[in-house]
Write a protein that holds these residues in place. Structure first.
Motif, short mmCIF file in Angstrom:
data_model
loop_
_atom_site.label_atom_id
_atom_site.label_comp_id
_atom_site.label_asym_id
_atom_site.label_seq_id
_atom_site.Cartn_x
_atom_site.Cartn_y
_atom_site.Cartn_z
N UNK A 116 38.82 35.80 42.37
CA UNK A 116 38.57 35.38 40.99
C UNK A 116 38.17 36.56 40.12
N UNK A 117 37.32 37.42 40.67
CA UNK A 117 36.87 38.58 39.88
C UNK A 117 38.01 39.54 39.59
N UNK A 118 38.97 39.61 40.48
CA UNK A 118 40.08 40.55 40.31
C UNK A 118 41.24 39.95 39.53
N UNK A 119 41.73 38.80 40.01
CA UNK A 119 42.91 38.20 39.39
C UNK A 119 42.59 37.61 38.02
N UNK A 120 41.46 36.92 37.92
CA UNK A 120 41.23 36.07 36.76
C UNK A 120 40.30 36.68 35.72
N UNK A 121 40.01 37.95 35.89
CA UNK A 121 39.24 38.62 34.84
C UNK A 121 39.91 39.91 34.38
N UNK A 122 40.57 40.61 35.31
CA UNK A 122 41.05 41.94 34.95
C UNK A 122 42.55 42.14 35.09
N UNK A 123 43.21 41.35 35.91
CA UNK A 123 44.60 41.72 36.23
C UNK A 123 45.60 40.61 35.93
N UNK A 124 45.74 39.63 36.82
CA UNK A 124 46.85 38.69 36.72
C UNK A 124 46.89 37.98 35.37
N UNK A 125 45.76 37.44 34.93
CA UNK A 125 45.76 36.69 33.68
C UNK A 125 46.03 37.59 32.48
N UNK A 126 45.86 38.88 32.66
CA UNK A 126 46.14 39.80 31.56
C UNK A 126 47.58 40.30 31.59
N UNK A 127 48.36 39.87 32.61
CA UNK A 127 49.77 40.26 32.64
C UNK A 127 50.52 39.69 31.45
N UNK A 128 50.18 38.46 31.06
CA UNK A 128 50.81 37.89 29.88
C UNK A 128 50.44 38.64 28.61
N UNK A 129 49.20 39.08 28.52
CA UNK A 129 48.79 39.90 27.38
C UNK A 129 49.56 41.22 27.36
N UNK A 130 49.73 41.79 28.54
CA UNK A 130 50.50 43.04 28.62
C UNK A 130 51.93 42.81 28.13
N UNK A 131 52.54 41.69 28.54
CA UNK A 131 53.92 41.42 28.15
C UNK A 131 54.04 41.29 26.64
N UNK A 132 53.11 40.56 26.02
CA UNK A 132 53.13 40.41 24.57
C UNK A 132 52.94 41.77 23.90
N UNK A 133 51.99 42.55 24.39
CA UNK A 133 51.75 43.86 23.80
C UNK A 133 52.96 44.78 23.98
N UNK A 134 53.60 44.72 25.15
CA UNK A 134 54.74 45.60 25.42
C UNK A 134 55.92 45.30 24.51
N UNK A 189 36.17 42.73 28.36
CA UNK A 189 36.26 41.47 29.11
C UNK A 189 36.38 41.74 30.61
N UNK A 190 37.17 42.73 31.00
CA UNK A 190 37.28 43.06 32.42
C UNK A 190 35.93 43.44 33.00
N UNK A 191 35.12 44.15 32.23
CA UNK A 191 33.82 44.60 32.73
C UNK A 191 32.85 43.42 32.87
N UNK A 192 32.62 42.70 31.77
CA UNK A 192 31.56 41.68 31.86
C UNK A 192 32.02 40.46 32.65
N UNK A 193 33.31 40.10 32.61
CA UNK A 193 33.72 38.91 33.34
C UNK A 193 33.79 39.19 34.84
N UNK A 194 34.23 40.39 35.22
CA UNK A 194 34.20 40.73 36.64
C UNK A 194 32.79 40.71 37.19
N UNK A 195 31.83 41.22 36.44
CA UNK A 195 30.44 41.21 36.87
C UNK A 195 29.92 39.78 37.00
N UNK A 196 30.26 38.92 36.04
CA UNK A 196 29.75 37.55 36.06
C UNK A 196 30.34 36.74 37.21
#
Length: 967
Positions: free
Chosen positions: A243-261, A347-354
């Motif tokens: 959860x800390x890896x996929x759902x705060x910093x990486x996988x869920x941000x893949x869609x954000x990356x696609x929109x930004x790209x 978000x990656x920093x504080x959500x991963x910590x939480x």
């Protein structure tokens, strides 16, 4: 191959090594062996920051140039930002998981294999420039995340959450693939850089909007945007490091990356602005409101993640307005993109910590239910401090990084009040209102998460364990992330010039004036601005709602209990399953005859109608050679043999007639001077007879029952139809070709380009080597399927009527009968003294001939496939003469492993071409002076042929041994 390619491959190589390393060092936690991988990758990407500021890096590796698909990678500001998140937080997650997962109780090696697969896939997504390669890595993230979420597969909720996440994200991925194909149709290239360069000319294309919608569907499903967010809360059943890896910093941000790209390509369209910002704001307000109602810490963090992803998505949408503005106004709108990039890091920093804090609380108290928690501050002061850093940053309070990005967010939404593009003034007043209300909700659930957990009275009677501080190893990773949340707030410009500016340059369309320089400077205080007053209002309103939360039901309980998106998902899935079951039950009758009838009728209809409509029934027989006496006799025998099969009164006679027909085809190949095909056909017929005999051993005695006339007539019509269609296709293809034969190319280039005179073998291992690789892969899968199908037996001791896989070997000369072993029943073995005596010599002759065929196949008739079949026939003869038990003692080979080894050799031969910047499966040859042998040709195709040889031997013997050992 560049270092960027190596960076993507490293996690996959490490994943393949983890099982082996874990077994070699059983006393060491596998995580310690994995940790250097992401740590080194993080160090490498940090070292690339100066190069990215100078323009980035670009490298290409040929893969399928004829299709426009190459393994092309690029490292610019956007991809570097995500690569640092993937490798940096990945390192901390691996460190945390070492203390989280007990190597004696959990399958830690499996966990790290899945985690490394995901890491490599995410690096592939953010570094790929080719859309097809990006899509492949995109779907691999869905598959690997499915495996990670379902890591505790014994839990029903874990399996449910994993399936839901995969179904939704794969659905979006397929839509994204369709969008990529439309972009290729529009631009003629799969390169993202090439497509962006054509942005101005393709905006008016009729496929522009459909491509946009399909790509956004992929982005929204991956980044859990409303209404596709429902998979994310159920994914919280995964282990907390996931959860800390996929759902705060990486996988869920893949869609954000696609929109930004793709923002530079689509940003000029009003549809892009309204869809991205609209869905983002909707997700922001919905996720923050739902987070208020959660009582589980991870569920609250899940909905807060949904909300924060919506915030970033809305900022990317608002920032796209820069494409339709000019001058200072364009620079103004880039502030939204700046806020988005900065908040991605925060978000990656504080959500991963939480997420890690939530698991620490669960680990030390036995519960994540805030109704049972409280009073943990004196007992867990370090955990409380980390939680304070994370929640205050998430709530947008100073002096944390979340406060700065939240202020920038409020500034961006206020700028929409003055937006003069796409008639935004009509709805612009709603954007700040929604943003403000969502920020209030964010403040409230952040305070609930912190104070309801750590303050108030302790309730030891409701806790499963006596709470105490977590071990140091579990505290270091969240403490690092919590400190980063503070550092990013106190020293924000550490990131401004190194990461944020290059990332913005990759996202914002290049419409800024030439004399304007994009410079990012983040500061705490800009005076008494409107966003400062909005923040004060957020804190005041948030405190009031926090106090009312316990007493005001709409803030605590769901507004709708009978209607929800999750219910709609469950209903649609169950309805689809029931419908599929009814449909399948209608045609899956259990009759092989029915299934063949479906196939053949479709075959006749599809090809027959196609030939009729396309006018392909023109048959020109004037160019055919005259029929010789030998050919006439062979045809007559072939027809008689085939016609006799349906009338055979025993299966043995049916096998003999079938073999006779096959050997007649072999004679045709001999007459037409096709020795490779003749050898292959002859050996296949020989091995097939053995296989038929083994299969028919399990069947009852053949009975010829009187069938109804309708039954026979149906069979006759279908058989006649198939024969007629195939004959017409063959005559039409040879009698009226519409284009020249490719055979001339192969004849001319076989020796010149591939160094071989045997055209058939050169085609198999060089020109069409990719086809051969896929074919032996399919054969390997089929052999394993047959093995599993036969070895799968009902367990008489299983009360539930389940099944199990028999993997152990039986005792020699014994078989299972009705759940018991019968030592007096022996496997079939020949007692023919003559056969045994002759076979001792014949087997070596066959194997020697097979060896000759293997090495001579590049210039003379032969090759790996024929040599493998001949080797298999020798092994079959040995089994028939001396019995399978003797065969296993003489040749103790695991043929399933032999198949895997062959496939690996073939695959590595193809991959080896990458080392020389050549396309996949490119071969090389040359002439060398060797001792004793003299001037000799050496070709890498022989290595590929060796893989084919081992695979075919392994497949053939796996099937025969599996069926034979079951007798």
């Amino acid at each position: 191959m560049s270092l960027l390619h190596v960076a993507i491959i490293v996690p996959f190589l490490l994943a393949s090594a983890v099982p082996l390393l874990g077994r070699l060092l059983r006393r060491v936690h596998a995580g310690w062996l994995v940790l250097p991988g992401p740590a080194v990758l993080f160090g490498y990407f940090v070292s690339r920051i100066p190069f990215v500021r100078q323009g980035g890096e670009f490298a290409s590796l040929p893969w399928m140039p004829s299709l426009g698909i190459d393994f092309t990678v690029q490292l610019d500001g956007l991809s570097l930002l995500f690569a640092l998140l993937i490798s940096g937080i990945g390192s901390l997650v691996v460190l945390y998981s070492i203390f989280y997962l007990d190597k004696n109780k959990e399958q830690v090696r499996t966990f790290y294999v899945y985690l490394l697969l995901f890491m490599g896939a995410m690096l592939g997504v953010v570094l790929s420039d080719n859309m097809m390669v990006l899509y492949g890595f995109w779907e691999l993230t869905s598959i690997s995340s499915f495996l990670l979420i379902a890591f505790w597969h014994h839990r029903e909720r874990s399996r449910y959450g994993a399936l839901k996440s995969m179904l939704i994200t794969v659905f979006g991925g397929l839509a994204m693939l369709a969008g990529f194909i439309l972009l290729y149709v529009m631009s003629g290239t799969f390169s993202i850089r090439g497509i962006i360069d054509q942005a101005g000319t393709l905006a008016a294309h009729e496929l522009f909007i459909p491509a946009m919608l399909l790509i956004l569907l992929g982005a929204f499903t991956k980044s859990a945007q409303f209404p596709f967010h429902i998979w994310l809360p159920d994914a919280m059943e995964a282990p907390t490091p996931v959860s800390a890896y996929l759902h705060s910093a990486t996988m869920v941000k893949a869609g954000l990356y696609l929109v930004a790209r793709f923002n530079p390509f689509f940003a000029g369209a009003a549809e892009w602005f309204w869809l991205v910002s609209g869905f983002g704001l909707m997700t922001l307000i919905y996720g923050s409101f739902r987070a208020l109602k959660q009582t589980d810490l991870k569920a609250m963090l899940a909905f807060s993640t949904v909300s924060q992803l919506g915030l970033i998505m809305s900022l990317l949408g608002l920032g796209s307005a820069a494409a339709s503005a000019a001058g200072a106004e364009a620079l103004l709108y880039t502030g939204a993109v700046t806020a988005a990039v900065f908040h991605i890091v925060n978000h990656a920093a504080f959500k991963g910590a939480l997420f890690m804090v939530a698991d620490i609380v669960d680990h030390e108290t036995g519960t994540r239910d805030i109704r049972k928690l409280g009073g943990l501050l004196p007992l867990m002061p370090v955990t409380f401090t980390i939680a304070l850093f994370g929640t205050f940053s998430m709530a947008g309070l100073p002096p944390f990084g979340g406060y700065l990005s939240k202020e920038m967010f409020l500034m961006a939404v206020l700028d929409t009040l003055h937006m003069d593009v796409w008639n935004a003034q009509t709805w612009s007043v709603l954007i700040p209102a929604v943003a403000w209300m969502a920020s209030v909700f964010t403040f409230v659930y952040s305070m609930i998460l912190l104070f309801r957990t750590f303050t108030g009275p302790l309730q030891p009677d409701k806790l499963e364990r006596k709470p105490h501080e977590a071990p140091l190893g579990m505290l270091i990773p969240p403490a690092v992330l919590g400190l980063l949340a503070l550092v990013f707030g106190l020293f924000p410009n550490l990131l401004s010039h190194s990461l944020i500016e290059p990332a913005i340059a990759a996202i914002v369309p290049r419409t800024l004036p030439a004399d304007e320089h994009l410079a990012v400077h983040i500061a705490f205080w800009h005076g008494w601005t409107p966003e400062v007053f909005m923040t004060a209002g957020i804190i005041a309103a948030g405190i009031v709602l926090y106090k009312l939360h316990r007493w005001f039901k709409p803030l605590r309980e769901p507004l709708f209990t009978r209607i929800s998106l999750n219910r709609a998902y469950d209903w649609s899935l169950s309805t689809a399953e029931r419908g599929a079951a009814r449909l399948t039950g209608a045609y899956m009758t259990g009759s092989v005859r029915d299934y063949l009838s479906y196939i053949f009728v479709f075959f006749i209809a599809a090809l027959g109608i196609t030939m009729f409509l396309s006018g392909s029934l023109r048959i020109d027989m004037s160019q055919y050679a005259p029929l010789s006496l030998y050919e006439a006799v062979i045809i007559a025998v072939l027809i008689v043999s085939a016609a006799a099969v349906p009338f055979a009164r025993s299966r043995l006679m049916a096998i003999i007639w079938t073999g006779a027909a096959g050997y007649m085809v072999t004679l045709f190949f001999v007459l037409f001077r096709a020795p490779d095909l003749a050898l292959t056909q002859m050996i296949v017929e020989t091995v097939s007879v053995t296989l038929f005999l083994l299969c028919f051993y399990h069947l009852p005695k053949l009975k010829r029952e009187v069938s109804a006339l309708r039954f026979k007539l149906t069979n006759f019509l279908i058989a006649t139809g198939v024969g007629a269609v195939v004959t017409l296709i063959a005559l039409g293809a040879s009698g009226s070709p519409t284009f020249g034969s490719i055979s001339e190319f192969f004849l001319q280039e076989s020796y010149h380009s591939a160094g071989g005179k045997n055209v058939v073998n050169v085609i198999l291992v060089d020109f069409r080597g990719f086809d051969t690789l896929l074919e032996i892969t399919v054969l390997g899968i089929a052999s394993l399927g047959i093995y599993a199908l036969i070895k799968l037996s009902l367990d008489p001791d299983d009360a539930a009527g389940g099944s199990r896989l028999r993997t152990g070997r039986r005792e020699p000369h014994a078989v299972r009968m009705k759940g018991k072993r019968r030592p007096d029943i022996h496997l079939p073995a020949s007692n023919d003294v003559i056969l045994r005596t002759v076979s001792k010599a014949v087997i070596f002759l066959i194997l020697t001939f097979a060896l000759y065929l293997f090495f001579s196949g590049h210039h003379e008739p032969g090759g790996g496939f024929i040599a493998a079949l001949l080797t298999s026939s020798a092994l079959v003869l040995l089994s028939m003469a001396f019995g399978m038990n003797t065969m296993e003692q003489v040749i103790p080979v695991d043929f399933r492993s032999l198949t895997a080894a062959g496939l690996m050799i073939a695959l590595l031969t193809g991959i080896g071409s990458f080392l020389f910047d050549a396309p996949f499966l490119s071969h090389a040859f040359g002439y060398f002076d060797l001792p004793l042998l003299g001037r000799t040709e050496l070709a890498t195709a022989v290595l590929f042929d060796l893989g084919v040889y081992l695979s075919v031997v392994g497949v053939t013997m796996t099937i025969i041994f599996t069926i034979g050992r079951d007798i």
